[in-house]
Write an enzyme that holds these catalytic residues in place. Structure first.
Site, short mmCIF file in Angstrom:
data_model
loop_
_atom_site.label_atom_id
_atom_site.label_comp_id
_atom_site.label_asym_id
_atom_site.label_seq_id
_atom_site.Cartn_x
_atom_site.Cartn_y
_atom_site.Cartn_z
N ASP A 114 -22.95 -19.47 -21.70
CA ASP A 114 -23.45 -18.48 -20.28
C ASP A 114 -22.25 -18.30 -19.43
O ASP A 114 -21.53 -19.20 -19.19
CB ASP A 114 -24.41 -19.43 -19.55
N TYR A 126 -17.77 -14.61 -12.92
CA TYR A 126 -17.16 -15.90 -13.14
C TYR A 126 -15.49 -15.70 -13.50
O TYR A 126 -15.01 -16.01 -14.63
CB TYR A 126 -17.87 -16.58 -14.11
N GLU A 184 -32.59 -16.71 -9.95
CA GLU A 184 -32.69 -16.88 -8.47
C GLU A 184 -33.70 -15.69 -7.95
O GLU A 184 -33.35 -15.40 -6.80
CB GLU A 184 -31.56 -16.87 -7.76
N LYS A 213 -14.79 -28.74 -17.81
CA LYS A 213 -13.43 -28.40 -18.05
C LYS A 213 -13.03 -29.42 -19.28
O LYS A 213 -11.92 -28.95 -19.73
CB LYS A 213 -12.61 -28.32 -16.95
N LYS A 214 -13.73 -30.42 -19.68
CA LYS A 214 -13.20 -31.67 -20.51
C LYS A 214 -13.90 -31.78 -21.46
O LYS A 214 -15.10 -31.97 -21.42
CB LYS A 214 -12.95 -32.78 -19.52
N ILE A 215 -13.32 -32.04 -22.54
CA ILE A 215 -14.18 -32.22 -23.88
C ILE A 215 -14.77 -33.52 -23.82
O ILE A 215 -16.10 -33.64 -24.28
CB ILE A 215 -12.99 -32.35 -25.12
N LEU A 243 -18.12 -32.66 -22.06
CA LEU A 243 -18.85 -31.85 -23.14
C LEU A 243 -19.89 -32.67 -24.16
O LEU A 243 -20.71 -32.42 -24.23
CB LEU A 243 -18.00 -30.75 -23.70
#
Length: 336
Positions: free
Chosen positions: A57, A62, A155, A283-285, A288
């Site tokens: 997404d 962004y 929304e 932002k971090k594996i 995730l």
């Protein structure tokens, strides 16, 4: 390894997707503070793909998110593996849903992503000036032209969703939903009820309460100085004791499953029905992998009920966004 799938339109997508707002660079940093180099961010996208988390997404808003995904797709040649969603319509001057702007933003997103078709194209917020029938009519033209596969809203009000769906099928509704935010269940808002009636998939953004349901943050001081969560009234210092109490109770439920509070939260949302999909971002594996691991957590009926009781009784005051005026709004009526 593929994740369990759920439907958007006639397509099967991973029930846990990847929200790319957090990984995006916006100016010198990002929405949640410092952002890594492209190479480091590619590694996160590589890990998402490898884990079977292939519903991605993005949004025009962004930062460099669309460009980053576009570079990754070009680098890997794995376009066919990814169900790609993006959103349009928010500008520094406000929301726009006029037909010319719809087409312009789609063209920009296609170019940034380096693709010829977007799988799911959302209106990011409802335009308070343009009847939604006109906006969705322009979006439907993009489907006819083969530039977009499915249409979505984000929304919106229940009435706006119904009006939009009458023009062209709306495949997905992106909305904030978590144990902190149950707005769509409110009978006065009736958004969940309407989506279910129309067969619209619920794509839950910020399913982890913008990270606070993971237990990673103990106070607002843990946010980086330029982290936009500092602006969210619900996350005030006064509310943190209540927030941490919710996390502690989620942790207790998770112990039986060897699961983290965040995994319990995602599993709970997925247990609300087959029409729910979650798109946590990171932002971090390591986070995730934790998020994706929630797909294997199956809560009992009693545990699902316990989380619901916790969510309904926690009563954490304050708006969930500093710009609540743009949330859950209706669209002006189409002139007769």
């Amino acid at each position: 390894m593929p994740l369990p799938t759920r439907k958007i339109g006639q397509s099967l997508v991973s029930e846990i997707g990847f929200g790319s707002m957090g990984i995006a660079r916006l100016g010198p940093s990002g929405f949640y503070g410092v952002v890594e180099s492209d190479d480091e961010r590619f590694k996160v996208l590589d890990a998402a793909h490898a884990a079977g988390c292939t519903f991605w997404d993005s949004a025009h808003l962004y930062g460099d998110s669309e460009e980053l995904i576009g570079k990754w797709l070009k680098r890997t040649g794995k376009r066919n593996d990814i169900f790609l969603a993006t959103k349009f319509g928010i500008t520094p001057q406000g929301v726009r849903g006029d037909p010319d702007f719809v087409k312009e933003q789609c063209a920009t997103s296609l170019e940034r992503l380096g693709v010829d078709c977007i799988d799911l194209f959302y209106q990011h917020r409802v335009d308070p000036k343009t009847p939604i029938e006109i906006t969705v009519g322009a979006m439907a033209e993009l489907v006819k032209e083969g530039k977009v596969k499915y249409l979505g809203l984000s929304e919106c009000s229940a009435k706006a969703l119904r009006r939009a769906h009458a023009v062209h099928p709306i495949a997905a509704l992106q909305i904030e939903y978590s144990p902190f935010v149950l707005d769509i269940e409110d009978p006065k808002i009736a958004l969940l009820e309407t989506a279910r009636e129309l067969g619209v998939t619920i794509v839950a953004y910020s399913p982890l309460g913008r990270g606070l349901l993971t237990g990673q943050y103990k106070s607002p001081d843990d946010f980086e100085p330029n982290d936009f969560r500092r602006t969210i009234p619900k996350f005030s210092a006064d509310n943190f004791p209540k927030i941490l109490d919710v996390v502690a109770q989620l942790k207790k439920i998770g112990e039986k499953h060897n699961a983290t509070p965040g995994q319990v939260t995602l599993a709970w949302i997925l247990a609300q029905g087959p029409e729910f999909i979650v798109i946590p971002g990171t932002k971090k594996i390591k986070y995730l992998e934790e998020n994706v691991g929630a797909a294997s957590i199956k809560l009992t009926e009693e545990e699902v009920a316990a989380v619901r009781k916790l969510a309904e009784e926690s009563e954490i005051p304050g708006d969930r966004n500093a710009r609540m005026g743009a949330m859950l709004i209706d669209s002006p009526e189409l002139p007769q």
